[in-house]
Every structure is written in structure tokens, then in C-alpha cells.
Design a protein around this motif. Structure first.
Motif, mmCIF file in Angstrom:
data_model
loop_
_atom_site.group_PDB
_atom_site.id
_atom_site.type_symbol
_atom_site.label_atom_id
_atom_site.label_comp_id
_atom_site.label_asym_id
_atom_site.label_seq_id
_atom_site.Cartn_x
_atom_site.Cartn_y
_atom_site.Cartn_z
ATOM 1 N N PHE A 152 0.832 -1.206 0.000
ATOM 2 C CA PHE A 152 0.000 0.000 0.000
ATOM 3 C C PHE A 152 0.867 1.257 0.000
ATOM 4 N N GLU A 153 2.031 1.194 0.663
ATOM 5 C CA GLU A 153 2.981 2.315 0.617
ATOM 6 C C GLU A 153 3.525 2.491 -0.800
ATOM 7 N N LEU A 154 3.810 1.389 -1.450
ATOM 8 C CA LEU A 154 4.272 1.439 -2.837
ATOM 9 C C LEU A 154 3.221 2.093 -3.729
ATOM 10 N N LYS A 155 1.990 1.641 -3.614
ATOM 11 C CA LYS A 155 0.898 2.195 -4.427
ATOM 12 C C LYS A 155 0.735 3.691 -4.159
ATOM 13 N N GLN A 156 0.793 4.081 -2.894
ATOM 14 C CA GLN A 156 0.652 5.498 -2.551
ATOM 15 C C GLN A 156 1.795 6.324 -3.134
ATOM 16 N N ALA A 157 3.015 5.807 -3.053
ATOM 17 C CA ALA A 157 4.167 6.532 -3.605
ATOM 18 C C ALA A 157 4.036 6.702 -5.114
ATOM 19 N N VAL A 158 3.625 5.647 -5.810
ATOM 20 C CA VAL A 158 3.441 5.726 -7.265
ATOM 21 C C VAL A 158 2.295 6.685 -7.595
ATOM 22 N N ASP A 159 1.187 6.577 -6.866
ATOM 23 C CA ASP A 159 0.061 7.487 -7.097
ATOM 24 C C ASP A 159 0.467 8.944 -6.884
ATOM 25 N N ASP A 160 1.233 9.199 -5.833
ATOM 26 C CA ASP A 160 1.693 10.573 -5.556
ATOM 27 C C ASP A 160 2.593 11.094 -6.675
ATOM 28 N N LEU A 161 3.493 10.238 -7.162
ATOM 29 C CA LEU A 161 4.417 10.665 -8.228
ATOM 30 C C LEU A 161 3.718 10.869 -9.568
ATOM 31 N N THR A 162 2.610 10.180 -9.785
ATOM 32 C CA THR A 162 1.928 10.281 -11.079
ATOM 33 C C THR A 162 0.706 11.191 -11.022
ATOM 34 N N ALA A 163 0.418 11.763 -9.876
ATOM 35 C CA ALA A 163 -0.754 12.636 -9.747
ATOM 36 C C ALA A 163 -0.640 13.822 -10.702
ATOM 37 N N GLY A 164 -1.729 14.141 -11.331
ATOM 38 C CA GLY A 164 -1.786 15.283 -12.227
ATOM 39 C C GLY A 164 -1.295 15.014 -13.638
ATOM 40 N N GLN A 165 -0.943 13.785 -13.926
ATOM 41 C CA GLN A 165 -0.481 13.454 -15.290
ATOM 42 C C GLN A 165 -1.627 12.986 -16.138
#
Length: 122
Positions: free
Chosen positions: A109-122
Motif C-alpha cells: 500500500f505504501e508502494l501504491k501510494q508513492a506511485v500514485d503521488d508521483l503520477t498525480a496530475g499526469q
């Protein structure tokens, strides 16, 4: 669907990424048998990438090489998430331009959150 490039040498880890992140992202697994093959694969896919998830220690080349290729050779700003256990390796990769570090072992879930945060707004 956004695409994530995975750069890792462990099949089990790649399978985890596919099953857990593959719900929300297209998973592209980079070749790791030579840096030249990685460069060709990156060049062919860079326009569709939302993020790169990279292990610090891969084998034939390492995470430092991946970040150097992405930032210096291709001058690409795609977010790079470093996943590794030795923090010194992650620190080197961050100094070369990686965006985020997730220490191993990590919660999916930390991995998913980190990826989601890095890709937000794309």
C-alpha cells in the motif's frame, strides 16, 4: 492507462508489481541484461511513461546507471521511485535525480501510494 516502467532483477518482485499496480497502471518491464537494451527500451517507451520504479541493485548495471541514463542522456523528467534496502544506494540515486525513495521491505500500500503521488496530475 498510465504506464510504469519497472527495473528490477527479481521475478517475484516484478510479479508483485504486476498484480498489485497492474490494476491501475500498465506495467512495462525493462530489460536488465545490458544497459544498451535498457536504453533502447526506454527510448521506445519514454513518451508513455508516468513513472519508473527502479531497484537500486540490479545486476549487470545498477540503479545509478538507470537514473543517469534517464536524467542525463535522455534529459527526461519522468518521476523515478527508488526501491532498495541500503540507504546509501538510494542516496546516490536521489543525488542523481531520482524523486522518491521507498526502503525495502515495504508495504504494498505504501508502494501504491508513492506511485500514485508521483503520477498525480499526469
Amino acid at each position: 492507462m498510465k504506464a510504469i516502467m519497472v527495473v528490477d532483477d527479481q521475478k517475484m518482485v516484478i510479479d508483485l508489481y504486476r498484480s498489485f499496480l497492474g490494476i491501475s497502471y500498465e506495467i512495462l518491464v525493462a530489460p536488465i541484461d545490458s544497459l544498451e537494451k535498457f536504453k533502447e527500451f526506454f527510448r521506445a517507451n519514454e513518451s508513455q511513461l508516468a513513472c519508473v520504479v527502479c531497484d537500486g541493485m540490479i545486476g549487470v548495471f545498477d540503479g545509478d546507471d538507470v537514473v543517469k541514463v534517464i536524467r542525463q542522456e535522455f534529459q527526461n523528467k519522468v518521476p523515478v521511485l527508488v526501491v532498495c534496502s541500503p540507504s546509501e544506494i538510494a542516496e546516490n540515486m536521489m543525488n542523481l535525480g531520482a524523486n522518491e525513495f521507498l526502503p525495502k521491505p515495504f508495504n504494498l500500500f505504501e508502494l501504491k501510494q508513492a506511485v500514485d503521488d508521483l503520477t498525480a496530475g499526469q
